[in-house]
Enzyme design. Structure first.
Site: not given
Length: 389
Positions: A126-127, A243, A372, A374
């Site tokens: 849950g982020y 992750e 992302t 970036e």
């Protein structure tokens, strides 16, 4: 320099391949791009892997592991990804567990780690929120102290496998007046309790993995706080490092690339095999080299973990390179297959069982999920190269 696995590691790789050949259906090429296409089979495979002690080989024995090397665990992850085999709860084994081993209390480790090792539970993450994606620290899900509990209210989105999950690791705001990175706490919550609502999100590949999760006065015991109150950002960032690391990027890409190369060897266009077209062969050769680079980055990360280090910039390197490579292979496949590449898996005319079409659509989000490209480059620049913000 020549990189080699030990005889023990190579023996295990052979044993795992033989196991998967026996357990997976004949002609298995993967159940789809998303985990959970056949959830019963997923759970069945997970239990068998857990019974062999393979899900958590490198964990300490007191938490359900066998104390194996991280390289042995890498062999397992690589072969599972290459075979597109079901059975791993990566949210539990790859992300939460190593984070708990660093930041969790002994009580939390003994409560939550053994069920993961036994293959009995499914976790979700849950982020992200509807208004907090790349700027994750701007999240607004609130957790307010009430006696021995926190009361959680808010919404999470893009929550993979929430519809199957038993527990969720959730970032919440516990001090709304603190600077945004300092007022966040990391909680472990029960997904089956009252107040948790899971709403499905079907993606453009027509798969159901994503969900929106709404928390309405959900009570979480204070003992489920991981790390310090209002310092959960650093716990959450540790989890992101785990992750983002992993050999799954290169292993899965290698399998897809090999299938594409074989297709080009077996099929012709205008009287010439596709593989004999110099533009195609050069493209495939370039992607093969990049796949090996991605693989070696993952090996370095596994070595760091074996040395007790938490990969940071290295994880960002592996994640950005690996996910951009996934997109490049999918894009090359669509270009090579032409209009037939747009056919879905259920079409009898779709080449490679429609896997390139699925990969092409699924890979769009690969450079967004888990941070992302970036963001990864910012991490590499600031934490790796020491450049100013």
């Amino acid at each position: 320099m020549e990189f080699k696995f030990t005889a023990e590691e190579e023996k295990f790789r052979v044993e795992l391949r033989e196991f998967l050949t026996k357990e997976l259906p004949d002609g298995w090429t993967g159940g789809g791009e998303e985990e959970g296409d056949d959830w019963d089979f997923e759970l069945e495979m997970r239990k068998k892997l857990a019974d062999k002690g393979w899900l958590t080989m490198a964990w300490p024995e007191e938490y359900g592991g066998s104390g194996a090397s991280h390289m042995m665990q890498l062999v397992f992850a690589e072969e599972m990804a290459y075979q597109r085999a079901p059975g791993r709860d990566q949210f539990g084994t790859k992300m939460l567990a190593p984070t708990l081993m660093i930041h969790g209390t002994e009580e939390q480790k003994r409560e939550y780690l053994p069920p993961i090792a036994r293959g009995e539970v499914q976790w979700c993450q849950g982020y992200s929120e509807p208004e907090s994606g790349s700027d994750l620290a701007s999240l607004q899900t609130r957790a307010v102290e009430d006696g021995d509990d926190f009361v959680v209210n808010g919404t999470k989105i893009w929550t993979s496998n929430a519809h199957h999950a038993d527990h969720v690791m959730v970032l919440t705001r516990t001090d709304p007046d603190a600077p945004k990175h300092r007022g966040i706490s990391f909680l472990l919550a029960d997904m089956k309790q009252p107040g948790v609502e899971v709403r499905p999100i079907i993606n453009m590949a027509n798969n159901h993995s994503f969900n929106m999760v709404v928390f309405d006065d959900v009570r979480v015991p204070k003992r489920n706080l991981v790390g310090e109150l209002n310092r959960g950002w650093y716990v959450g960032a540790t989890l992101l490092d785990f992750e983002r690391s992993g050999v799954e990027y290169s292993a899965g890409t290698k399998r897809t690339l090999e299938e594409l190369i074989q297709f080009c060897k077996d099929n012709s266009r205008n009287g010439r095999r596709l593989i004999d077209d110099p533009k195609i062969s050069r493209k495939l050769a370039d992607l093969t080299v990049k796949t090996e680079i991605s693989r070696l980055i993952s090996y370095q990360i596994a070595w760091m973990q074996s040395a007790g280090l938490v990969p940071n910039k290295e994880s960002s390197m592996g994640k950005s390179f690996g996910t951009e490579l996934q997109q490049a292979v999918a894009r090359a496949g669509m270009e090579i297959l032409g209009l037939y590449g747009q056919l879905e898996p259920d079409s009898k005319h779709s080449p490679l069982q429609g896997r390139i079409e699925q990969s092409y659509m699924m890979s769009v989000s690969a450079t967004i999920a888990a941070g992302t490209s970036e963001i990864q480059r910012n991490i590499i620049a600031t934490r790796g190269l020491g450049l100013p913000r």
